[in-house]
Design a protein around this motif. Structure first.
Motif, PDB file in Angstrom:
ATOM      1  N   VAL A 107     -12.346   3.192 -74.844  1.00 28.91           N
ATOM      2  CA  VAL A 107     -11.471   2.922 -73.790  1.00 28.91           C
ATOM      3  C   VAL A 107     -11.454   4.291 -73.149  1.00 28.91           C
ATOM      4  N   CYS A 108     -11.010   5.205 -73.694  1.00 31.17           N
ATOM      5  CA  CYS A 108     -10.813   6.642 -72.966  1.00 31.17           C
ATOM      6  C   CYS A 108     -12.077   7.319 -72.508  1.00 31.17           C
ATOM      7  N   PRO A 109     -11.859   8.064 -71.174  1.00 29.59           N
ATOM      8  CA  PRO A 109     -13.231   8.677 -70.820  1.00 29.59           C
ATOM      9  C   PRO A 109     -13.700   9.747 -71.688  1.00 29.59           C
ATOM     10  N   PRO A 110     -14.886  10.124 -71.239  1.00 30.49           N
ATOM     11  CA  PRO A 110     -15.403  10.871 -72.299  1.00 30.49           C
ATOM     12  C   PRO A 110     -14.786  12.379 -72.353  1.00 30.49           C
ATOM     13  N   HIS A 111     -14.318  12.832 -71.378  1.00 30.39           N
ATOM     14  CA  HIS A 111     -13.680  14.212 -71.442  1.00 30.39           C
ATOM     15  C   HIS A 111     -12.165  14.152 -72.275  1.00 30.39           C
ATOM     16  N   CYS A 112     -11.599  12.910 -72.324  1.00 33.59           N
ATOM     17  CA  CYS A 112     -10.268  12.888 -72.951  1.00 33.59           C
ATOM     18  C   CYS A 112     -10.454  13.391 -74.610  1.00 33.59           C
ATOM     19  N   VAL A 113      -9.540  14.370 -74.693  1.00 34.10           N
ATOM     20  CA  VAL A 113      -9.121  14.977 -75.984  1.00 34.10           C
ATOM     21  C   VAL A 113      -8.125  14.097 -76.911  1.00 34.10           C
ATOM     22  N   PHE A 114      -8.634  13.828 -78.103  1.00 32.94           N
ATOM     23  CA  PHE A 114      -7.587  13.101 -78.971  1.00 32.94           C
ATOM     24  C   PHE A 114      -6.557  13.943 -79.958  1.00 32.94           C
ATOM     25  N   ALA A 127     -11.904  12.241 -86.830  1.00 34.22           N
ATOM     26  CA  ALA A 127     -12.923  12.558 -85.781  1.00 34.22           C
ATOM     27  C   ALA A 127     -14.265  11.870 -86.133  1.00 34.22           C
ATOM     28  N   ALA A 128     -14.611  11.613 -87.512  1.00 39.34           N
ATOM     29  CA  ALA A 128     -15.548  10.888 -87.788  1.00 39.34           C
ATOM     30  C   ALA A 128     -15.717   9.447 -87.509  1.00 39.34           C
ATOM     31  N   ARG A 129     -14.633   9.136 -87.021  1.00 39.57           N
ATOM     32  CA  ARG A 129     -14.646   7.329 -86.572  1.00 39.57           C
ATOM     33  C   ARG A 129     -14.911   7.413 -84.962  1.00 39.57           C
ATOM     34  N   THR A 130     -15.365   8.551 -84.386  1.00 35.29           N
ATOM     35  CA  THR A 130     -15.413   8.614 -82.982  1.00 35.29           C
ATOM     36  C   THR A 130     -16.854   9.094 -82.630  1.00 35.29           C
ATOM     37  N   ALA A 131     -17.206   9.148 -81.320  1.00 39.43           N
ATOM     38  CA  ALA A 131     -18.398   9.688 -80.922  1.00 39.43           C
ATOM     39  C   ALA A 131     -18.166  10.896 -80.238  1.00 39.43           C
ATOM     40  N   ARG A 132     -16.842  11.560 -80.454  1.00 35.22           N
ATOM     41  CA  ARG A 132     -16.460  12.927 -79.708  1.00 35.22           C
ATOM     42  C   ARG A 132     -15.915  13.859 -80.822  1.00 35.22           C
ATOM     43  N   ALA A 133     -16.438  13.922 -81.977  1.00 38.68           N
ATOM     44  CA  ALA A 133     -15.693  14.771 -82.990  1.00 38.68           C
ATOM     45  C   ALA A 133     -15.447  16.255 -82.461  1.00 38.68           C
ATOM     46  N   ASP A 134     -15.838  16.717 -81.569  1.00 42.59           N
ATOM     47  CA  ASP A 134     -15.527  18.042 -81.044  1.00 42.59           C
ATOM     48  C   ASP A 134     -14.393  18.062 -80.161  1.00 42.59           C
ATOM     49  N   THR A 157     -13.190  20.284 -88.772  1.00 40.27           N
ATOM     50  CA  THR A 157     -14.517  20.896 -88.810  1.00 40.27           C
ATOM     51  C   THR A 157     -15.240  20.938 -87.467  1.00 40.27           C
ATOM     52  N   HIS A 158     -15.351  19.874 -86.810  1.00 41.91           N
ATOM     53  CA  HIS A 158     -16.103  19.747 -85.518  1.00 41.91           C
ATOM     54  C   HIS A 158     -15.367  20.153 -84.351  1.00 41.91           C
ATOM     55  N   THR A 159     -14.202  20.417 -84.427  1.00 40.75           N
ATOM     56  CA  THR A 159     -13.404  20.749 -83.167  1.00 40.75           C
ATOM     57  C   THR A 159     -13.852  21.741 -82.521  1.00 40.75           C
ATOM     58  N   SER A 160     -14.022  21.845 -81.052  1.00 39.58           N
ATOM     59  CA  SER A 160     -14.678  22.848 -80.389  1.00 39.58           C
ATOM     60  C   SER A 160     -13.662  23.832 -80.107  1.00 39.58           C
ATOM     61  N   PRO A 161     -14.224  25.042 -79.687  1.00 42.09           N
ATOM     62  CA  PRO A 161     -13.005  26.084 -79.324  1.00 42.09           C
ATOM     63  C   PRO A 161     -12.476  25.793 -77.909  1.00 42.09           C
ATOM     64  N   GLU A 162     -13.419  25.249 -77.077  1.00 42.57           N
ATOM     65  CA  GLU A 162     -12.964  24.637 -75.666  1.00 42.57           C
ATOM     66  C   GLU A 162     -11.798  23.526 -75.973  1.00 42.57           C
ATOM     67  N   THR A 163     -11.873  22.553 -77.165  1.00 42.46           N
ATOM     68  CA  THR A 163     -10.746  21.718 -77.211  1.00 42.46           C
ATOM     69  C   THR A 163      -9.496  22.589 -77.715  1.00 42.46           C
TER      70      THR A 163
END
Length: 287
Positions: A107-114, A127-134, A157-163
Motif C-alpha cells: 500500500v505505501c509508496p516505495p520511499h516510505c519508511v516503516f 523487515a524480511a516480510r517486506t521488499a524494503r528491508a533497508d 541487519t539491513h537498515t540503511s544509514p539513510e533510514t
C-alpha cells in the motif's frame, strides 16, 4: 518539508504517537481494524491534549479539536498510500505483526519508511516480510509518548544509514532525542526493564514483599526512581509485559526471563494495568 505520518494501531502507544505528531503540526492518518478503538483513541487524544498541554516543555496550550482535526481516523489501510513514514503499533504478537507488513508494503509508496514500535520483536525478522528491508527500523517510543523525551531507535541487519538519518531527523522535528542500538531481543531498554519488573513480581508472588506498594516505595525512596517497577508495569500494560517477556524468553532461551505466574494470572483476569482500570493498583478514572 512536512511529512505525512501514518500510525497503525489505535491502542495506548498508537494513540500517544498520533497525539505527538499531530500536536507538532504533522498530518496523521491513524488506521485500526476497529471503529470502536479509533473512537476511543480520538477521545483519549482530546482528553490528553488538555492533560499534557506542554508536549515538549515549550509549546503553548493546544486546542484539542485542532489537534484531532490533523488526524484522519480510518479502518482502511489504503489511506496510508501517501505516507512518508509509518509507525506501526499493533499488539506485541509476532504473528500479527508479520502478517501486517506485506500489506503495508503493498500500500505505501516505495520511499516510505516503516518504524516498528515494539518492545522486543526482531526488526530484522519483520523487515524480511517486506521488499524494503533497508527502510524498516525500530522506533521504540515510551509511554506516554507525548511526554517522554527520548526514543530508542533500533537498527536492523539491513537498515540503511539513510533510514537511520531520516528517522532521527523526524524525531528531532517533534522534539525527541534518540539513541540508536542494534537489533536483539528486548533491545537495551526492555532487556533490562522486563527482567526488573518480572523479578519484582516474583518477590510479591513468593511473599518476600507484603505489597506492591512496599516494592515500589523501596525503589522510589531508596534509589530515587520516579516510579517503582510494579507501577511501571501497570503503565506499560501487563499484557504487553507478558508478551514481551515471552518474546525475549523464546529468543534467548534464558530462564531468567520466564514470566512470573502472578503476571500470567493477572493478565488472564483482565487486569492489564492503567488501561484496564486495574493491575497491581486500581485506576478508577481509566477510560
Amino acid at each position: 518539508m512536512m511529512q505525512n505520518i501514518g500510525v497503525v494501531g489505535a491502542g495506548t502507544m498508537g494513540t500517544g504517537v498520533a497525539h505527538l505528531f499531530a500536536a507538532r503540526g504533522y498530518p496523521v492518518v491513524m488506521v485500526d481494524s476497529s471503529e470502536a478503538a479509533l473512537a476511543r483513541s480520538r477521545e483519549l487524544i482530546e482528553r490528553n491534549v488538555t492533560l499534557y498541554p506542554l508536549v515538549d516543555g515549550e509549546q503553548p496550550r493546544l486546542d484539542a479539536r485542532e489537534v484531532t482535526r490533523r488526524i484522519v481516523f480510518s479502518t482502511n489501510l489504503r489511506e496510508l498510500k501517501d505516507s512518508d513514514f509509518v509507525v506501526e503499533n499493533v499488539t506485541e504478537k509476532r504473528e500479527i505483526k508479520e502478517a501486517l507488513y506485506p500489506q503495508l508494503d503493498s500500500v505505501c509508496p516505495p520511499h516510505c519508511v516503516f518504524g516498528v514500535n515494539t518492545s522486543a520483536i526482531s526488526i530484522t525478522r519483520l523487515a524480511a516480510r517486506t521488499a524494503r528491508a533497508d527502510r524498516v527500523i525500530g522506533t521504540h517510543f515510551m509511554n506516554p509518548a507525548p511526554l517522554k523525551p527520548l526514543v530508542e531507535v533500533i537498527r536492523g541487519t539491513h537498515t540503511s544509514p539513510e533510514t537511520v538519518d531520516r528517522t532521527r531527523a523526524l524525531l528531532d522535528g517533534v522534539g525527541r532525542d534518540s539513541i540508536v542500538v542494534n537489533d536483539a531481543a528486548g533491545f537495551v531498554t526492555n532487556r533490562v526493564m522486563m527482567l526488573t519488573v518480572n523479578e519484582a513480581m516474583f518477590l510479591l508472588h513468593e511473599g518476600v514483599a507484603d505489597s506492591a506498594a512496599d516494592v515500589d516505595r523501596l525503589f522510589r525512596d531508596c534509589f530515587g526512581h520516579r516510579m517503582g517497577p510494579l507501577e511501571t508495569a501497570d503503565l506499560i500494560g501487563l499484557d504487553t509485559v507478558l508478551l514481551s517477556l515471552e518474546v525475549i524468553y523464546d529468543s534467548l532461551r534464558d530462564s531468567k526471563y520466564r514470566p512470573c505466574p502472578l503476571l500470567a494470572r493477572m493478565v488472564d483476569a483482565g487486569w492489564h494495568g492503567v488501561k484496564s482500570g486495574r493491575g497491581f493498583y486500581e485506576y478508577p478514572d481509566a477510560v
